[in-house]
Structures are given as C-alpha cells and as structure tokens.
Scaffold this motif. Structure first.
Motif, PDB file in Angstrom:
ATOM      1  N   THR A 132      37.691  54.934  36.406  1.00 39.98           N
ATOM      2  CA  THR A 132      38.349  54.843  37.923  1.00 39.98           C
ATOM      3  C   THR A 132      39.440  53.717  37.985  1.00 39.98           C
ATOM      4  OG1 THR A 132      36.714  54.214  39.152  1.00 39.98           O
ATOM      5  CG2 THR A 132      36.559  56.366  38.616  1.00 39.98           C
ATOM      6  N   GLY A 133      40.455  53.754  38.727  1.00 37.70           N
ATOM      7  CA  GLY A 133      41.209  52.648  39.153  1.00 37.70           C
ATOM      8  C   GLY A 133      41.538  51.910  37.970  1.00 37.70           C
ATOM      9  N   ALA A 134      42.000  52.908  36.971  1.00 37.22           N
ATOM     10  CA  ALA A 134      42.620  52.403  35.730  1.00 37.22           C
ATOM     11  C   ALA A 134      43.993  52.363  35.420  1.00 37.22           C
ATOM     12  CB  ALA A 134      42.044  53.123  34.654  1.00 37.22           C
ATOM     13  N   GLY A 176      45.318  45.227  35.932  1.00 38.38           N
ATOM     14  CA  GLY A 176      43.978  45.386  36.482  1.00 38.38           C
ATOM     15  C   GLY A 176      42.540  45.504  35.451  1.00 38.38           C
ATOM     16  N   ILE A 177      41.572  45.302  36.156  1.00 36.82           N
ATOM     17  CA  ILE A 177      40.075  45.393  35.279  1.00 36.82           C
ATOM     18  C   ILE A 177      40.158  46.962  34.653  1.00 36.82           C
ATOM     19  CG2 ILE A 177      37.920  45.109  35.380  1.00 36.82           C
ATOM     20  CD1 ILE A 177      38.141  43.127  37.716  1.00 36.82           C
ATOM     21  N   GLY A 178      40.576  47.733  35.253  1.00 37.26           N
ATOM     22  CA  GLY A 178      40.030  49.064  35.077  1.00 37.26           C
ATOM     23  C   GLY A 178      40.995  49.503  33.845  1.00 37.26           C
ATOM     24  N   ALA A 199      45.488  62.382  38.435  1.00 39.62           N
ATOM     25  CA  ALA A 199      45.321  61.830  39.691  1.00 39.62           C
ATOM     26  C   ALA A 199      44.025  61.957  40.362  1.00 39.62           C
ATOM     27  CB  ALA A 199      46.566  62.398  40.735  1.00 39.62           C
ATOM     28  N   CYS A 200      43.186  61.131  40.865  1.00 42.23           N
ATOM     29  CA  CYS A 200      42.116  61.232  41.492  1.00 42.23           C
ATOM     30  C   CYS A 200      41.847  60.285  42.431  1.00 42.23           C
ATOM     31  CB  CYS A 200      40.880  60.974  40.354  1.00 42.23           C
ATOM     32  SG  CYS A 200      39.228  61.339  40.941  1.00 42.23           S
ATOM     33  N   ASP A 201      41.538  60.697  43.657  1.00 42.97           N
ATOM     34  CA  ASP A 201      41.268  59.901  44.959  1.00 42.97           C
ATOM     35  C   ASP A 201      39.673  60.015  44.953  1.00 42.97           C
ATOM     36  OD1 ASP A 201      40.319  58.705  47.306  1.00 42.97           O
ATOM     37  OD2 ASP A 201      41.873  59.679  48.344  1.00 42.97           O
ATOM     38  N   ALA A 237      34.100  53.799  51.658  1.00 42.38           N
ATOM     39  CA  ALA A 237      34.394  55.012  50.895  1.00 42.38           C
ATOM     40  C   ALA A 237      35.020  54.614  49.601  1.00 42.38           C
ATOM     41  CB  ALA A 237      35.548  55.772  51.685  1.00 42.38           C
ATOM     42  N   VAL A 238      35.770  53.903  49.424  1.00 42.20           N
ATOM     43  CA  VAL A 238      36.281  53.555  48.064  1.00 42.20           C
ATOM     44  C   VAL A 238      35.416  52.984  47.173  1.00 42.20           C
ATOM     45  CG1 VAL A 238      38.335  52.595  46.700  1.00 42.20           C
ATOM     46  CG2 VAL A 238      38.785  53.481  48.893  1.00 42.20           C
ATOM     47  N   ASN A 239      34.939  51.772  47.533  1.00 40.64           N
ATOM     48  CA  ASN A 239      34.105  51.221  46.866  1.00 40.64           C
ATOM     49  C   ASN A 239      32.798  51.527  46.370  1.00 40.64           C
ATOM     50  OD1 ASN A 239      35.826  48.283  46.317  1.00 40.64           O
ATOM     51  ND2 ASN A 239      35.971  48.614  48.673  1.00 40.64           N
ATOM     52  N   ASN A 284      28.873  50.336  37.198  1.00 34.92           N
ATOM     53  CA  ASN A 284      29.517  50.079  38.549  1.00 34.92           C
ATOM     54  C   ASN A 284      30.076  48.962  38.817  1.00 34.92           C
ATOM     55  OD1 ASN A 284      28.787  52.917  39.151  1.00 34.92           O
ATOM     56  ND2 ASN A 284      26.746  52.377  39.662  1.00 34.92           N
ATOM     57  N   MET A 285      31.195  48.825  39.594  1.00 35.77           N
ATOM     58  CA  MET A 285      31.760  47.429  39.820  1.00 35.77           C
ATOM     59  C   MET A 285      31.251  46.926  41.210  1.00 35.77           C
ATOM     60  SD  MET A 285      33.735  45.212  38.998  1.00 35.77           S
ATOM     61  CE  MET A 285      35.175  45.306  37.935  1.00 35.77           C
ATOM     62  N   SER A 286      30.471  45.859  41.007  1.00 34.43           N
ATOM     63  CA  SER A 286      30.173  45.257  42.259  1.00 34.43           C
ATOM     64  C   SER A 286      30.824  44.044  42.540  1.00 34.43           C
ATOM     65  CB  SER A 286      28.630  44.891  42.213  1.00 34.43           C
ATOM     66  OG  SER A 286      28.184  44.275  43.342  1.00 34.43           O
ATOM     67  N   VAL A 314      36.042  34.570  48.699  1.00 41.14           N
ATOM     68  CA  VAL A 314      36.738  34.685  47.464  1.00 41.14           C
ATOM     69  C   VAL A 314      38.065  35.370  48.062  1.00 41.14           C
ATOM     70  CG1 VAL A 314      37.424  35.838  45.053  1.00 41.14           C
ATOM     71  CG2 VAL A 314      35.067  34.772  45.805  1.00 41.14           C
ATOM     72  N   PHE A 315      38.303  36.575  48.364  1.00 43.48           N
ATOM     73  CA  PHE A 315      39.308  37.355  48.958  1.00 43.48           C
ATOM     74  C   PHE A 315      38.916  38.244  49.847  1.00 43.48           C
ATOM     75  CE2 PHE A 315      38.540  39.353  44.818  1.00 43.48           C
ATOM     76  CZ  PHE A 315      38.603  40.595  45.031  1.00 43.48           C
ATOM     77  N   SER A 316      37.681  38.669  50.145  1.00 48.80           N
ATOM     78  CA  SER A 316      37.220  39.473  51.163  1.00 48.80           C
ATOM     79  C   SER A 316      35.832  39.170  52.000  1.00 48.80           C
ATOM     80  CB  SER A 316      36.744  40.966  50.189  1.00 48.80           C
ATOM     81  OG  SER A 316      37.851  41.777  49.765  1.00 48.80           O
ATOM     82  N   GLY A 318      32.694  37.244  39.372  1.00 44.35           N
ATOM     83  CA  GLY A 318      33.436  36.242  40.574  1.00 44.35           C
ATOM     84  C   GLY A 318      34.917  36.551  40.483  1.00 44.35           C
ATOM     85  N   VAL A 319      35.788  35.640  40.752  1.00 46.10           N
ATOM     86  CA  VAL A 319      37.154  35.898  40.743  1.00 46.10           C
ATOM     87  C   VAL A 319      37.905  36.101  39.570  1.00 46.10           C
ATOM     88  CG1 VAL A 319      37.880  33.261  40.873  1.00 46.10           C
ATOM     89  CG2 VAL A 319      39.398  34.793  41.828  1.00 46.10           C
ATOM     90  N   VAL A 320      38.835  37.125  39.275  1.00 48.23           N
ATOM     91  CA  VAL A 320      39.447  37.704  38.325  1.00 48.23           C
ATOM     92  C   VAL A 320      41.013  37.569  38.497  1.00 48.23           C
ATOM     93  CG1 VAL A 320      39.468  39.502  36.545  1.00 48.23           C
ATOM     94  CG2 VAL A 320      37.180  39.029  37.737  1.00 48.23           C
ATOM     95  N   ASP A 349      46.095  41.727  40.037  1.00 54.83           N
ATOM     96  CA  ASP A 349      46.863  41.632  41.457  1.00 54.83           C
ATOM     97  C   ASP A 349      46.319  42.172  42.682  1.00 54.83           C
ATOM     98  OD1 ASP A 349      49.130  41.165  39.837  1.00 54.83           O
ATOM     99  OD2 ASP A 349      49.648  43.312  39.300  1.00 54.83           O
ATOM    100  N   ILE A 350      44.838  42.263  42.672  1.00 49.04           N
ATOM    101  CA  ILE A 350      44.064  42.706  43.860  1.00 49.04           C
ATOM    102  C   ILE A 350      44.414  41.588  45.177  1.00 49.04           C
ATOM    103  CG2 ILE A 350      41.759  41.518  43.607  1.00 49.04           C
ATOM    104  CD1 ILE A 350      40.647  44.132  44.398  1.00 49.04           C
ATOM    105  N   ARG A 351      44.738  40.490  44.921  1.00 50.92           N
ATOM    106  CA  ARG A 351      45.020  39.454  46.195  1.00 50.92           C
ATOM    107  C   ARG A 351      46.134  39.484  46.173  1.00 50.92           C
ATOM    108  NH1 ARG A 351      41.233  37.538  42.963  1.00 50.92           N
ATOM    109  NH2 ARG A 351      42.598  36.265  41.650  1.00 50.92           N
TER     110      ARG A 351
END
Ligand code: NAD
Length: 259
Positions: A17-19, A24-26, A69-71, A121-123, A148-150, A160-162, A197-199, A202-204
């Motif tokens: 997901t999120g790929a 991105g990491i996905g 497509a998948c939300d 919801a997303v995370n 799972n992505m923590s 970091v950014f959140s 940690g910080v990767v 483009d998330i930031r």
C-alpha cells in the motif's frame, strides 16, 4: 518462483500500500519484492499512478504486477482491491506491506479532530482493514507475512516532521502488530513493524535543503536513510528466512533511537 519463499510454496504476490509515490518507501519496496521474484500489487489513491508503477515494475523485473486504486481508510475500497486480486491471474497473496501513511505537522493547540481522525485512519486503521482482507488469502495460500509501517516518532513523540497524532497512530501500529502476531501465529503468519528514522522521500512537503541537512545532522550516522534501505528490511521480513521473527518492531534509524 519467489526467491524468498520456500520452493514448495511457489510464487506469491506481495501487496504494497502507498506504493505509487515515485520517490517513496512504498514504491522502493514494491520494486525490491519484484527483484526478489515476488509478483507485486501496487495499491495507492490514484489508479493511473498505481498502474504506471506496476507497469514499470513488470517491465523492469519480468514479474506479474498490477496496480489498483485503493483508499486504505475505506472498507469498501480495500475489499474491492482484494476481490480484484482474487479474480485476477496473480499468484496467491503471501505478503502485505502496509506502507501508506500521512504526516501530522500541526502543533497540539492547532490539532483538530478532523486531522486527528484522518491521521489515525490512514496510518493505523488502514493497516487493520487491509489485514482483515488479506489474511484469509494468506491462510488459504499457506504462506503469510505482514509488515506494518511505524516510525521513530512512535518512540520519540516527534521531532522529525510530525507530532502527537502521528506519534499516536504509529505507536498504535506497534500495538496492532503485537496483537496480530499473537493471533495469527497459529496460521504460521508472521507480523512485524518497521520503525524508520528520517528517510529521504517527498513526505516532508515544503521542507527546504537547510531543514533536510539539519535533520540528517541530528542522526548519529549523520545522514538520512534511503527508501531502498527500508525496502530491503520489508522484503527480508517477508522472506522464509525471517519465519521465526514475529511481533517485533525493527528500528532502522541510523542510531537516532537506541533502546
Ligand atoms: P510518501 O508521501 O512518498 O508516500 C506515502 C504514500 O501513501 C503516497 O504514495 C500516498 O499517495 C499514499 N497514501 C496516502 N494516503 C493513502 C490512503 N488513504 N490510501 C492509500 N494510499 C495512501 O511518503 P514516504 O516517506 O514514502 O512514507 C511511507 C511511509 O513511511 C508512511 O507510512 C510514513 O509515515 C512512513 N515513514 C516515513 C518516514 C520518512 O522520513 N519519510 C519516516 C518514518 C516513517
């Protein structure tokens, strides 16, 4: 046949997901699965981007690949994606990498319920919904790995950014991982979390070079992680070799959190 499943199991499909995000990491993880011989399904919000990523993966690595497509916050959307995979010619689903995620930059005083709910919801809820849909396919197919992505933010509380909502969601991912690991062990399905940690992705959005350098300098190894380094860990945790590892949180953070 997948290089990282036992020969008697045969080729399996990894759902990521999120790929669709190109840096991105996905997407790096989807590519890494393909490199290791897995068939790959790319799930993301935008159908055209997911399909483009899947086509590029299929042509580069010569494995079956499809993008839909998948939300991940929508039960119907996740169920539709899962049914589409069942109805396709793809090999059985053997791995699920829950990587879709969004940040939560708001300070607590400005953090409203809408942002809180969206970030959870997303995370977090997204990983619950995809697990509900894909675990039966793993049980039926006789091989299952969930990763799972923590985030280090779950451990540090931010910096970091959140901030708080993201820290709560990513800490929830660790709890979800532990609970599922216990419950799914009887089926031989392993469930682990990855806490980067910080990767460098483009998330930031809006972060300038100076801020990115500052983030890197705060890491003991003095650099940001790369999506490929995260991808390698996701795919290894999905392998046959990692079959005795479950319920863990794997820190991959350049030393920024040492427990
Ligand atoms: P990214 O923004 O490049 O990728 C996130 C992807 O998730 C995008 O493709 C986006 O379209 C997708 N997405 C967002 N909402 C979605 C939804 N509702 N359904 C399906 N897909 C959705 O960011 P990234 O840095 O590659 O982040 C990937 C994951 O890694 C996230 O979970 C993030 O929280 C986590 N993470 C990132 C870092 C970092 O420093 N980049 C650190 C720790 C954890």
């Amino acid at each position: 046949m997948s290089l990282s499943t036992p020969p008697e199991i045969g080729q399996r499909t990894a759902v990521v997901t999120g790929a669709a995000s190109p840096r991105g990491i996905g997407q790096a993880t989807a590519r890494r699965y393909a490199r290791e011989g897995w068939a790959v399904v790319v799930l993301d919000l935008d159908a055209a981007s997911a399909q483009a990523a899947a086509e590029s993966i299929a042509s580069e690595f010569g494995v079956p690949s499809a993008g839909f497509a998948c939300d991940v916050t929508s039960e119907d959307s996740v169920a539709n994606a899962a049914q589409t995979i069942v109805d396709s010619d793809l090999p059985p689903v053997g791995a699920l990498a829950n990587i879709a995620g969004i940040p939560s930059p708001s300070a607590f005083e400005e953090l409203g319920l809408d942002e809180w709910n969206r970030v959870i919801a997303v995370n977090l809820t997204g990983s619950f919904l995809t697990s509900k849909e894909f675990v039966p396919q793993m049980i039926a197919g006789g091989y299952g790995r969930i990763v799972n992505m923590s985030s280090v933010t779950a451990q540090h509380g931010g910096g970091v950014f959140s901030r708080t909502a993201y820290a709560a969601a990513k800490a929830g991912v660790i709890g979800l991982t532990r609970g599922l690991a216990r419950e799914l062990a009887e089926h031989g399905i392993t469930v682990n979390a990855v806490a980067p940690g910080v990767v460098d992705t483009d998330i930031r959005a809006g972060s300038d070079d100076e801020n990115e350098r500052r983030l890197a300098q705060a890491v003991p190894l003095r650099r940001q992680g790369t999506p490929d380094e995260m991808a390698a860990l996701f795919v290894w945790l999905s392998s046959h070799d990692a079959g005795y590892i479950t319920g863990t949180t794997q820190n991959i953070n350049g030393g920024s959190y040492i427990s």
